[in-house]
Write a protein that holds these residues in place. Structure first.
Motif, short mmCIF file in Angstrom:
data_model
loop_
_atom_site.label_atom_id
_atom_site.label_comp_id
_atom_site.label_asym_id
_atom_site.label_seq_id
_atom_site.Cartn_x
_atom_site.Cartn_y
_atom_site.Cartn_z
N GLU A 46 -16.72 6.42 -5.99
CA GLU A 46 -15.98 6.88 -4.83
C GLU A 46 -15.63 8.36 -4.91
OE1 GLU A 46 -15.33 5.12 -2.07
OE2 GLU A 46 -16.46 3.41 -2.92
N LYS A 77 -7.44 6.61 -5.99
CA LYS A 77 -8.45 7.66 -6.19
C LYS A 77 -8.34 8.32 -7.56
CE LYS A 77 -10.21 7.18 -2.11
NZ LYS A 77 -11.56 6.53 -1.97
N SER A 79 -12.13 -2.61 -6.01
CA SER A 79 -12.91 -2.33 -4.80
C SER A 79 -12.76 -0.90 -4.33
CB SER A 79 -12.48 -3.27 -3.68
OG SER A 79 -13.09 -2.92 -2.46
N GLY A 80 -13.85 -0.32 -3.92
CA GLY A 80 -13.82 1.05 -3.40
C GLY A 80 -13.01 1.19 -2.13
N SER A 81 -12.79 0.10 -1.41
CA SER A 81 -12.03 0.16 -0.18
C SER A 81 -10.52 0.16 -0.41
CB SER A 81 -12.39 -1.04 0.72
OG SER A 81 -11.98 -2.26 0.11
N ALA A 82 -10.10 -0.10 -1.65
CA ALA A 82 -8.67 -0.22 -1.92
C ALA A 82 -8.21 0.50 -3.19
CB ALA A 82 -8.28 -1.69 -2.03
N ARG A 121 0.84 -1.19 0.00
CA ARG A 121 0.00 0.00 0.00
C ARG A 121 0.88 1.25 0.00
NH1 ARG A 121 -5.58 0.14 3.05
NH2 ARG A 121 -5.67 1.74 1.42
#
Length: 219
Positions: free
Chosen positions: A137, A103, A97-100, A5
């Motif tokens: 997102e 942007k 996935s919106g969590s990962a 990350r």
């Protein structure tokens, strides 16, 4: 696969529109700026890469990744970022996935087929899903279509995406910087994309900072 990350992550997609050199140069700039790049390549994009860039890119993600890094190495270009080439069905990768998901995402070049799929939320491939995630997102999505002329269908899809917050940047380089080569035109377009991403570059002279350009208004 586990992906490290980082705050400097970005999604990039190449589709079957003409304009492969734009995509290659943009990838080079992102990696040189130390970004983690999640690259998605459509099957049609591979055909265009071979025709326009002489690059027979493997359909295997790991092999394609090595090919691209070797391409930059052969050109003497140092890249400090990391590259992950993703297949169309890699649903467990971060862009899905919106969590990962990063942007920011750029589709360059963007075919009118991809434009339609993204505008209507089709999400039949990882590439389309990644764009859908960025929209939902409230991230930054940039599409670089290369087609002419545009039909009413194309324009309506662009308008729909623009209303959703996406940025539409047709591959239409300017000529006021007195380009001397195709590479100069490619750099102009990539520079404008980098500007919108907030990434510093020295690809082109900025308007008003060059005396020749500043004098144009005096004539």
């Amino acid at each position: 696969m586990n992906y490290p990350r980082t705050s400097k992550a970005i999604s990039l997609a190449w589709t079957g529109a003409s304009g492969a050199p734009y995509g290659i140069k943009l990838l080079q700039c992102l990696l040189s700026a130390d970004y983690q790049v999640f690259l998605m390549i459509s099957s049609a994009a591979r055909v265009v890469l071979a025709a326009e860039h002489g690059l027979q890119l493997s359909a295997n993600g790991e092999k394609a990744q090595q090919q691209l890094l070797q391409l930059f190495e052969q050109r003497g270009i140092a890249v400090s970022g990391s590259l992950h080439v993703l297949g169309k069905d890699e649903w467990f990768s971060p862009p899905a996935s919106g969590s990962a998901a990063p942007k920011q995402m750029i589709i360059c070049p963007c075919s009118t087929g991809t434009l339609a799929a993204v505008a209507t939320g089709m999400s039949n491939s990882l590439l389309e899903r990644a764009a859908d995630v960025v929209i939902k997102e409230r991230g930054q999505l940039i599409l670089v279509p290369r087609e002419t002329p545009f039909s009413a269908i194309h324009l309506e899809h662009m308008l729909s995406l623009s209303r959703l917050g996406a940025t539409i940047m047709p591959a239409a380089p300017g000529f006021y910087h007195s380009p001397k080569s195709v590479e100069d035109l490619v750099d102009f377009m990539v520079a404008r994309i980098l500007d919108h991403l907030g990434i510093e570059h020295v690809l082109t002279q900025r308007w008003g900072y060059d005396k020749h350009h500043a004098d144009v208004g005096d004539k």
